[in-house]
Write a protein that holds these residues in place. Structure first.
Motif, PDB file in Angstrom:
ATOM      1  N   UNK A 183     -26.209  23.270  -5.219  1.00 56.48           N
ATOM      2  CA  UNK A 183     -25.168  24.093  -5.837  1.00 56.48           C
ATOM      3  C   UNK A 183     -24.625  23.546  -7.149  1.00 56.48           C
ATOM      4  N   UNK A 184     -25.287  22.570  -7.762  1.00 55.70           N
ATOM      5  CA  UNK A 184     -24.762  21.980  -8.984  1.00 55.70           C
ATOM      6  C   UNK A 184     -24.688  22.965 -10.141  1.00 55.70           C
ATOM      7  N   UNK A 192     -30.077  20.601 -16.768  1.00 54.85           N
ATOM      8  CA  UNK A 192     -30.173  20.425 -15.308  1.00 54.85           C
ATOM      9  C   UNK A 192     -29.262  21.429 -14.607  1.00 54.85           C
ATOM     10  N   UNK A 193     -29.735  21.984 -13.490  1.00 56.70           N
ATOM     11  CA  UNK A 193     -28.944  22.957 -12.751  1.00 56.70           C
ATOM     12  C   UNK A 193     -29.356  22.928 -11.289  1.00 56.70           C
ATOM     13  N   UNK A 194     -28.401  23.206 -10.402  1.00 59.00           N
ATOM     14  CA  UNK A 194     -28.699  23.322  -8.985  1.00 59.00           C
ATOM     15  C   UNK A 194     -29.255  24.691  -8.652  1.00 59.00           C
ATOM     16  N   UNK A 483     -27.762  14.620  -8.961  1.00 56.39           N
ATOM     17  CA  UNK A 483     -26.584  13.958  -9.517  1.00 56.39           C
ATOM     18  C   UNK A 483     -25.818  13.303  -8.374  1.00 56.39           C
ATOM     19  N   UNK A 484     -25.510  12.029  -8.537  1.00 57.93           N
ATOM     20  CA  UNK A 484     -24.774  11.299  -7.522  1.00 57.93           C
ATOM     21  C   UNK A 484     -23.327  11.090  -7.919  1.00 57.93           C
ATOM     22  N   UNK A 485     -22.581  10.324  -7.116  1.00 59.44           N
ATOM     23  CA  UNK A 485     -21.190  10.004  -7.463  1.00 59.44           C
ATOM     24  C   UNK A 485     -21.087   9.387  -8.855  1.00 59.44           C
TER      25      UNK A 485
END
Length: 565
Positions: A183-184, A192-194, A483-485
């Motif tokens: 869902x990014x 970049x996209x979810x 993508x992480x924290x």
């Protein structure tokens, strides 16, 4: 709710039971005083009972499924391979998940991450239920944890110290990474996209499993593990949130266990199927990363064969192992156990009940529990719990009595719960799907390598123990960028990643079907069948099969399949 119950639910002094409503009209109140409970649905309740009342009782006094199972994380150029971008950018469809909720039962979410904000910088997160924080308001009808809605999350985002307002964090990162894949939001700088960048996001941060339960199953205290009952309550919360919002819901589950009969009949699997069958609900479950771990043994007693020796290696420094042997009704099995030093537990039968064995020449302690007729399957179950087992080669001797089907299966704990070198010497990679992915209704997803189109070597294989076709399909799950924290770019591998890609795809289908009114009665079953119809299939494979299910995810082809109706 009382504050007293809130404390009991998270206290190590209280044991958690998953109780079937039909077992007793008064629940556990008829057995124990001062219990607290949480309702799941008409079939299951969760009870919290003081440990002091259980000291005189054996595990065999209860059904197998009352003890919550432990679940671990299933992690060891996805959107293009799944043709999701073509659906997002199609001149007519332009599906991006708008009007759909994507829910995650996991390690939490880094709500400060830009990839979870909309184009004007506001949060796309609808709500977070953090089960591990006990200072805020609890969800309606649930007596623990704290909820944080979009309004207070946006207040936190405007603050220089956001975690002083919304203290929920994703210390591990797994939940954040899955949510970003599914869902990014679009990153205009990198592109970049979810999969569903306009979907609302709802998150359950699961509280860690209680120490007593880890100790009971021989899992080290520092191992990441979550309880079955907390996952069930998390699913209930997401379902009720979607009801309040009047929106369809996709739930992504990237957790798994080797506990249970691998047939989808445990309480969590049953509840997932119940929710997933409802209109406007879709549940996607990772199949697990167990195929090459050596944690499954498939046995068959031949005519005239008195017993079969099952050899397994225990690695150095192993703390504990819980091994489950599942027979096939009406067969009756018995066992003996031989240690690396030759010390032997003599043959035990179902009449032996629950026994403890302390070895003389080593520190090993073993408990063997017999369930002659396990309640959900009707099959025999033998649970062997080993503590401080001697390193080396052990032999479990399995005897058959009046056997007809002659088949038995044994599972060691899921990867991460035992040492890396603990495994069967003659393992079988089939029937390694972790629970609850073997449930009937949800979409079960394995993983493959997009670049070379090969199956991920650890991707768990089907079918279920009784032959139900699973996994349903395979999706990208090797070296997937996410993508992480703290907005770090990371690569992930495992079936949980494949599940998040598929969950995002399901959100786009629900947007087309329910939000836009093209198929208002959609549920997990219809979405699953569309994805199966659109799956890519190789001419070199016979489908469905144990490794690839019905093929690899292709969302564009799933929509093309609609034109053939």
């Amino acid at each position: 709710m009382t504050e007293n119950c809130r404390e009991k639910i998270v206290s190590e002094k209280y044991v958690d039971f998953i109780w079937k409503s039909s077992w007793s009209p008064n629940g556990l109140e008829s057995f124990f005083p001062e219990v607290c409970f949480q309702m799941i649905n008409d079939f299951y309740d969760i009870y919290y009972v003081s440990r002091e009342y259980l000291e005189t009782r054996s595990r065999t006094d209860y059904e197998y499924e009352v003890f919550p199972k432990l679940y671990g994380l299933l992690e060891n150029e996805s959107l293009e391979a799944s043709r999701i971008l073509q659906i997002q950018n199609h001149p007519v469809l332009q599906l991006k998940g708008a009007g759909v909720i994507l829910g995650f039962l996991d390690t939490g979410i880094d709500y400060t991450n830009p990839c979870f904000r909309n184009s004007v910088g506001k949060s796309r997160i609808l709500e977070i239920w953090d089960q591990s924080i006990q200072t805020g308001s609890t969800p309606a009808g649930i007596d623990y944890g704290s909820i944080y809605g979009r309004e207070i999350i946006n207040q936190a985002l405007e603050s220089d110290i956001p975690f002083s307002i919304v203290p929920s964090r994703d210390e591990i990162g797994h939940g954040t990474q899955l949510a970003a894949i599914a869902a990014g939001s679009l990153d205009k700088e990198t592109g970049w996209v979810g999969a569903a960048p306009l979907a609302d996001i709802a998150v359950v941060k699961l509280k860690p499993a209680k120490g007593y339960l880890k100790q009971y199953f021989g899992v080290k205290a520092d191992v990441i593990a979550y309880q079955e009952n907390d996952i069930m309550l998390g699913l209930r919360y997401l379902h009720e949130l979607a009801l309040r919002e009047r929106k369809p819901l996709v739930v992504c589950i990237g957790l798994g266990t080797n506990m249970g009969g691998h047939e989808g009949t445990c309480p969590l699997a049953s509840y997932i199927s119940a929710i997933g069958s409802r209109v406007g609900r879709c549940i996607v479950v990772a199949g697990g990363n167990e195929a090459n771990q050596g944690h499954h043994f498939y046995g068959m007693l031949k005519d005239g064969q008195e017993y079969e020796d099952v050899e397994f290696r225990v690695a150095d420094g192993e703390y504990g192992i819980t091994m489950e042997l599942w027979g096939s009704s009406p067969d009756v099995l018995s066992v003996s156990l031989i240690s690396p030093t030759g010390e032997m537990i003599p043959r035990l039968s179902a009449r032996s009940g629950n026994q403890r064995f302390d070895f003389i020449f080593e520190k090993t302690v073993i408990y063997i529990d017999f369930q002659p007729v396990e309640a959900q399957s009707g099959d025999q179950l033998i649970v062997i719990r080993m503590f401080f087992p001697m390193p080396g080669i052990w032999r479990l001797r399995v005897y058959g009595t009046n056997v007809l089907r002659r088949i038995f299966n044994i599972w060691l704990p899921v990867t991460g719960f035992i040492a890396e070198g603990t495994k069967f010497l003659s393992p079988n990679p089939d029937i390694t799907l972790t629970g609850p992915s073997n449930a009937e209704i949800p979409i079960t997803v394995g993983a493959y390598h997009v670049q070379n189109k090969s199956l991920y070597i650890s991707s768990s294989r089907g079918f279920t123990r009784r032959g139900r076709i699973k996994p349903d399909l395979i999706a990208a799950g090797v070296d997937v960028k996410t993508i992480g924290p703290e907005n770090r770019s990371v690569s992930m591998t495992g079936t949980s990643i494949a599940a998040s890609v598929t969950a995002g795809s399901a959100a786009l289908i629900l947007e087309w079907g329910i939000v836009r009114g093209n198929w208002p009665t959609m549920s997990s079953l219809e979405i699953k069948q569309l994805l199966i119809r659109g799956a890519n299939r190789s001419n070199n494979e016979l489908y469905p099969n144990r490794s690839w299910g019905y093929g690899t995810l292709n969302l564009y082809s799933a929509f093309e399949a609609l034109t053939r109706f």
